[in-house]
Design an enzyme around this catalytic site. Structure first.
Site, short mmCIF file in Angstrom:
data_model
loop_
_atom_site.label_atom_id
_atom_site.label_comp_id
_atom_site.label_asym_id
_atom_site.label_seq_id
_atom_site.Cartn_x
_atom_site.Cartn_y
_atom_site.Cartn_z
N ASP A 1 0.86 -1.19 0.00
CA ASP A 1 0.00 0.00 0.00
C ASP A 1 0.90 1.24 0.00
O ASP A 1 2.11 1.14 0.16
CB ASP A 1 -0.85 -0.06 1.28
CG ASP A 1 -2.04 0.87 1.23
OD1 ASP A 1 -2.20 1.61 0.24
OD2 ASP A 1 -2.82 0.85 2.20
N GLU B 1 2.57 5.10 -3.91
CA GLU B 1 2.57 6.13 -4.98
C GLU B 1 3.90 6.86 -5.07
O GLU B 1 4.27 7.21 -6.22
CB GLU B 1 1.43 7.12 -4.73
CG GLU B 1 0.05 6.52 -4.82
CD GLU B 1 -0.33 5.66 -3.62
OE1 GLU B 1 0.29 5.84 -2.56
OE2 GLU B 1 -1.20 4.81 -3.76
N ASP C 1 -9.34 4.25 -1.46
CA ASP C 1 -10.22 4.60 -0.34
C ASP C 1 -11.53 5.23 -0.80
O ASP C 1 -11.70 6.45 -0.75
CB ASP C 1 -9.47 5.52 0.62
CG ASP C 1 -8.24 4.82 1.18
OD1 ASP C 1 -8.16 3.58 1.05
OD2 ASP C 1 -7.37 5.51 1.73
#
Ligand SMILES: *[C@@H]1O[C@H](CO)[C@@H](O)[C@H](O)[C@H]1NC(C)=O
Ligand SMILES: *[C@@H]1O[C@H](CO)[C@@H](O)[C@H](O)[C@H]1NC(C)=O
Length: 959
Positions: free
Chosen positions: A541, A544, A618
């Site tokens: 996770d 980015e 999300d």
């Protein structure tokens, strides 16, 4: 998980707040001020201005780029030459290569000579690489680069043009205009893709910063050239302005799809304002966007700069291989019919304008002509979807967070108590000791192995979160090794970069460094990641990367990576370099134990499909987010990354029972099917929901499990030819214009199953669009729907998933409910047959051990089922390999226990048995047939009981 707070609200209080569990959810909408608009991004504004200047000049505009004919060479499928950009005071040399590939794709690369030669100066004593970034392909491209042997120069080229014939049967042609430079790509003499047709080619070449005396104006607006500040962070831009831009026109095309990730419709919208259009270009700059908004061209977590243009009977595509921040403007223009040419209709051209902050122009052009051919050719380049372990296509239960190992075991036991199947339970970041990855929180997870062993009893798995930020804490072994080995990302001054993320002060592992891959590998071994067993898999996770106190919640662009590349150069591939390292690590955690890795990634780029599944980050527990998940998942599929899903139930906030129920009924159609929830939400495991919702949700999950054989077959197809696992309407019916914009219904593989999940509150019907004049049958009661080119209203009370089967298919299922997919391995199959207008049906089944790579050596079963002239047969589609016999032996006892034929010929009323002939058997046998009469609008059907033919065998059932 991953729900970062905007930097401004990030405080030391954060962890305290989380501990107290009383985090207040503020607004429900994205903080626009945290992300740049085009006007706030220097190169975006410059390229849009450039386009505006060009269009203001209209016919008088001429692109300042020429191909110098004296430099043009054509050899072995490559055309090379030098483009000359003429400015007020210099001529800039830009080497051009156009490669014609065996696959029928063409590749256009434009670089800058001075940069290639390193003949530039960097400001601020920067140590950055002087070249334009040319290594994206190292992470992205895995094949398909063989050049065409048959591509030839067209001797009949007009003066001022170079023309190359290529592609299958030489039906493709690249018509290269020298001045101004431009390329028209033609198929069968017709132009489908045009480069620089509008003259927006723009390569900002390197130039020194000139310090002008006070008061003297620069010729051009240099305000965004040398430095840019956003959200309190200043980007030092040591190379000055260096963007690349190009317009790509699709003449006659009115739909374009692709370029995920955006929370938007499948058919992309225009972006230059006007009613119903966006005002901002579609942006691709992988970001942790907190509480993202819908119907928006804003960037999200992943980027695939691959676009398809579609019109009746033709699909073409482009892939813009650039890892820097990228924006795409889309404008559609209608050319009115010439009033003198009777019968001509108006036609729409879609003009797209692409620009990236840095790097080269590196563009692949695909001429189709069908969506499937585009998927195949694009997949040859970037790789096909990984065939996942079988468990990964079951149901995943996640939440932030299951708080103890006992909690995990209790959830596990409850699923069994309520007889709800699931395969994987997930741990978000709180399982770690103080957010230090590769450790367990000692008080709450004292016995991780006991927990995994318990899960393993029903063949269930555990997935845990491992992120790229490494807590900066003395004595933490991962941090110490990271520093000792110099494996961290650095800042512009060459020091280890420090930012804030979940653990507080952190450093970031730099997976661009090949030495990092082997180190990362070692961290995942059982003896280093203590307490991990072989049924543990990984969730990457925040890759980015998300940095809470960084500009736009990510790293400064002038940070430095391995190879002296600036973060600016590589930002969009950053996420997949972590996934790549994790993939290698999971391949072999113990010597000799080779298993297919399972990884979930939030950030992605083209090529991620080879290694991981993705989810849409999300989202929120709203009907709007439920609806948006379908076009998002479909778009990922046509963009080559079909193993996609959205958090079932919505991550933020509490869904009511109706929304949660509908979300499960939709979620069973995501290739990646996982429920997840924010730490502040109420528990919502399906067994906690009151009746009748609990039963309805359980039935939805069971429907997913019943169809797992069809799902796995669809995954297999994606893994060999790139065809999406769930397919949008235009993809299945590329000739039916009515369906091109439909993005709220989907087809599962090639099964003929057409689902339309209910995504609106209080709806109790669904309007399903049917393209052809075959009969479609309700999956559950065989009600018949027929009529091409229109919507059919299907009842959809709360307990019902609107689902049709097209006539002409054979669908493999497993009907016995079990606790997990692993426990279904030896269960018998049911085949559901629907006949087409000619009384025929087709289907296929792919099955293997679901775990190892033995399928690459023939260890699989691949059958084609065919119904024709009253005979149902099973033929082998597989190729034999060293593992074939061994695998077939393990599957020896697995049979077909039932065949259901929907809408059989009337004469079958008289039949009571069928003849079963299995290859190799000495005699044929008989199996009973039961016929059920038509009732009202519901079709008749017949059931063959216990034909007991082997699933891996060749056989016939004669009716
Ligand atoms: C657009 O034109 C204006 C006016 O001629 C000029 O000042 C500006 O530099 C141009 N912008 C670009 C990006 O070409
Ligand atoms: C990971 O990256 C390396 C180096 O670029 C490459 O050789 C390898 O194929 C990649 N792995 C996957 C699974 O794509």
């Amino acid at each position: 998980m991953a729900r970062s707070r905007p930097a401004s609200r990030w405080t030391l209080l954060f962890s305290l707040v989380v501990l107290l569990g009383c985090m207040v959810i503020p607004g429900w909408t994205v903080k626009h001020e945290n992300f740049k608009t085009c006007a706030q991004s220097g190169f975006c504004r410059r390229n849009r201005d450039f386009a505006d200047n060009a269009s203001a000049k209209g016919e008088a505009w001429s692109s300042p780029y020429e191909l110098d004919p004296a430099t043009v060479h054509f050899k072995d499928g490559h055309l090379t030459g030098v483009l000359i950009k003429t400015t007020a005071n210099e001529k800039v040399l830009l080497p051009l290569t156009v490669s014609f590939l065996e696959s029928g794709a063409a590749r256009v690369v434009v670089d800058e000579e001075k940069r290639l030669k390193g003949d530039i100066e960097l400001r601020h004593d920067s140590k950055a690489n002087k070249k334009r970034y040319d290594e994206a392909e190292k992470w992205v491209i895995v094949g398909g680069l063989e050049v065409s042997k048959s591509a030839t120069l067209n001797a009949q080229a007009e003066t001022g043009f170079t023309q190359v014939l290529y592609g299958p049967g030489d039906k493709f042609q690249a018509v290269i205009r020298h001045a101004p430079f431009g390329v028209d790509f033609q198929r069968d003499g017709q132009t489908h893709v045009q480069l620089n047709h509008q003259g927006l080619l723009n390569l900002e070449h390197w130039r020194p910063k000139v310090d002008r005396p006070e008061g003297e104006e620069a010729g051009e607006d240099e305000s965004t050239w040398w430095e840019e500040t956003f959200g309190g962070n200043t980007d030092s831009k040591p190379r000055g302005p260096e963007s690349v831009g190009l317009d790509i026109t699709f003449p006659g095309y009115d739909h374009v799809f692709g370029i995920p990730e955006h929370a938007d419709s499948l058919s992309l919208k225009e972006t230059r304002g006007g009613s119903g259009n966006h005002k901002e270009p579609y942006r691709m700059y992988n970001s942790d966007v907190f509480e993202y908004e819908l119907n928006s061209p804003m960037t999200l977590y992943g980027a695939i700069p691959f676009m398809q243009a579609h019109r009746k009977s033709s699909t073409v595509g482009v892939f813009w291989l650039n890892a820097a921040e990228t924006w795409v403007d889309i404008v559609k223009s209608t050319t009115s019919p010439n009033p003198l040419s009777l019968g001509a209709s108006s036609k729409t051209n879609t003009q797209t304008h692409w620009f990236s902050e840095a790097g080269r122009i590196d563009l692949f052009v695909f001429l189709g002509p069908s969506p499937k051919e585009i998927s195949k050719t694009y997949g040859e380049l970037t790789g096909y979807t990984q065939l996942p372990q079988h468990f990964a296509i079951g149901y995943h239960q996640c939440r932030w967070n299951y708080v103890t190992d006992e909690d995990v075991k209790e959830v596990d036991a409850k699923f069994d108590k309520y007889q709800i199947p699931y395969d994987v339970i997930w741990l978000d970041l709180e399982y770690t000791d103080d957010r230090k990855y590769f450790t367990w929180e000692p008080l709450t997870f004292p016995n991780p192995t006991g927990m995994q062993e318990k899960l393993d009893e029903s063949e269930r798995k555990l997935v845990v979160l491992i992120d790229p930020h490494i807590k900066k804490e003395e004595g933490y072994f991962v941090q110490e090794e990271l520093n000792k080995k110099n494996f961290a990302v650095r800042n512009k001054d060459g020091d280890v970069y420090e930012g804030w993320c979940w653990p507080g002060a952190s450093n970031w592992v730099d997976c661009f460094n090949p030495a990092v891959i082997s180190w990362w590998n070692s961290l995942h071994k059982y003896d280093r990641f203590k307490g991990s067993l072989s049924n543990l898999f990984i969730w990457n996770d925040m890759n980015e990367p998300s940095v809470f106190n960084g500009p736009e919640t990510t790293m400064p662009k002038d940070n430095m990576h391995y190879g002296d590349w600036e973060h600016r150069d590589i930002h969009n591939v950053n996420g997949i370099t972590l996934v790549n390292a994790t993939y290698q690590a999971l391949l072999e955690r113990k010597k000799g134990e080779v298993r297919r890795p399972f990884i979930l990634t939030r950030s992605y780029y083209a090529g991620a499909q080879r290694m991981a599944a993705m989810w849409t980050g999300d989202n929120q527990a709203t009907w709007g987010h439920l609806a948006a998940s379908l076009p998002m998942v479909l778009n990922n599929g046509i963009s080559g990354f079909p193993f996609a899903g959205a958090d079932v139930g919505g991550f933020f906030h509490n869904p009511d029972k109706d929304l949660l129920t509908r979300w499960y009924q939709a979620g069973i159609w995501y290739p990646f099917f996982r429920a997840h929830a924010h730490i502040d939400t109420r528990r919502r495991e399906p067994y906690l929901i009151s009746e009748p919702h609990r039963t309805i949700i359980s039935q939805a999950i069971r429907l997913r499990y019943q169809l797992l054989p069809a799902w796995y077959t669809a995954f297999h197809e994606a893994s060999v030819n790139g065809i999406p696992i769930v397919r949008p309407q235009y993809y299945v019916y590329p000739d039916d214009e009515e369906g091109f914009a439909i993005d709220d219904q989907l087809y599962l593989g090639a099964t003929g199953l057409l689902a339309k999940p209910v995504v609106a509150e209080n709806a109790n019907t669904a309007d399903i669009y049917i393209s052809d004049d075959e009969k479609y049958y309700d999956y559950f009661d065989f009600t018949v729907y027929q009529g091409a080119g229109k919507r059919h209203t299907v009842p959809a009370p709360q307990e019902k998933v609107p689902l049709l089967i097209q006539g002409g298919h054979i669908i493999p299922r497993k009907d016995r409910p079990r606790r997990s997919s692993g426990l279904m391995r030896w269960d018998p199959y049911t085949l559901v047959v629907t006949l087409d207008k000619n009384g025929e049906a087709d289907g296929s089944l792919y099955v293997d051990d679901g775990e190892t790579f033995n399928y690459e050596r023939g260890g699989y079963i691949h059958r084609r089922f065919h119904f024709r002239e009253s005979v149902l047969s099973s033929e082998d589609l597989g190729a034999k390999g060293p593992k074939t016999a061994e695998y077939l032996k393990t599957m020896d006892g697995v049979t077909v226990e039932r065949v259901v034929i929907v809408d059989p010929p009337k004469e079958w009323r008289e039949k009571s048995s069928v003849t079963v002939v299995e290859d190799g058997a000495k005699t044929s046998s008989a199996a009973p047939l039961e016929y059920y009469k038509q009732q009202g609008k519901k079709a008749s059907y017949a059931v063959v009981k216990k034909p007991n033919v082997g699933i891996g065998k060749t056989w016939r059932i004669e009716f």
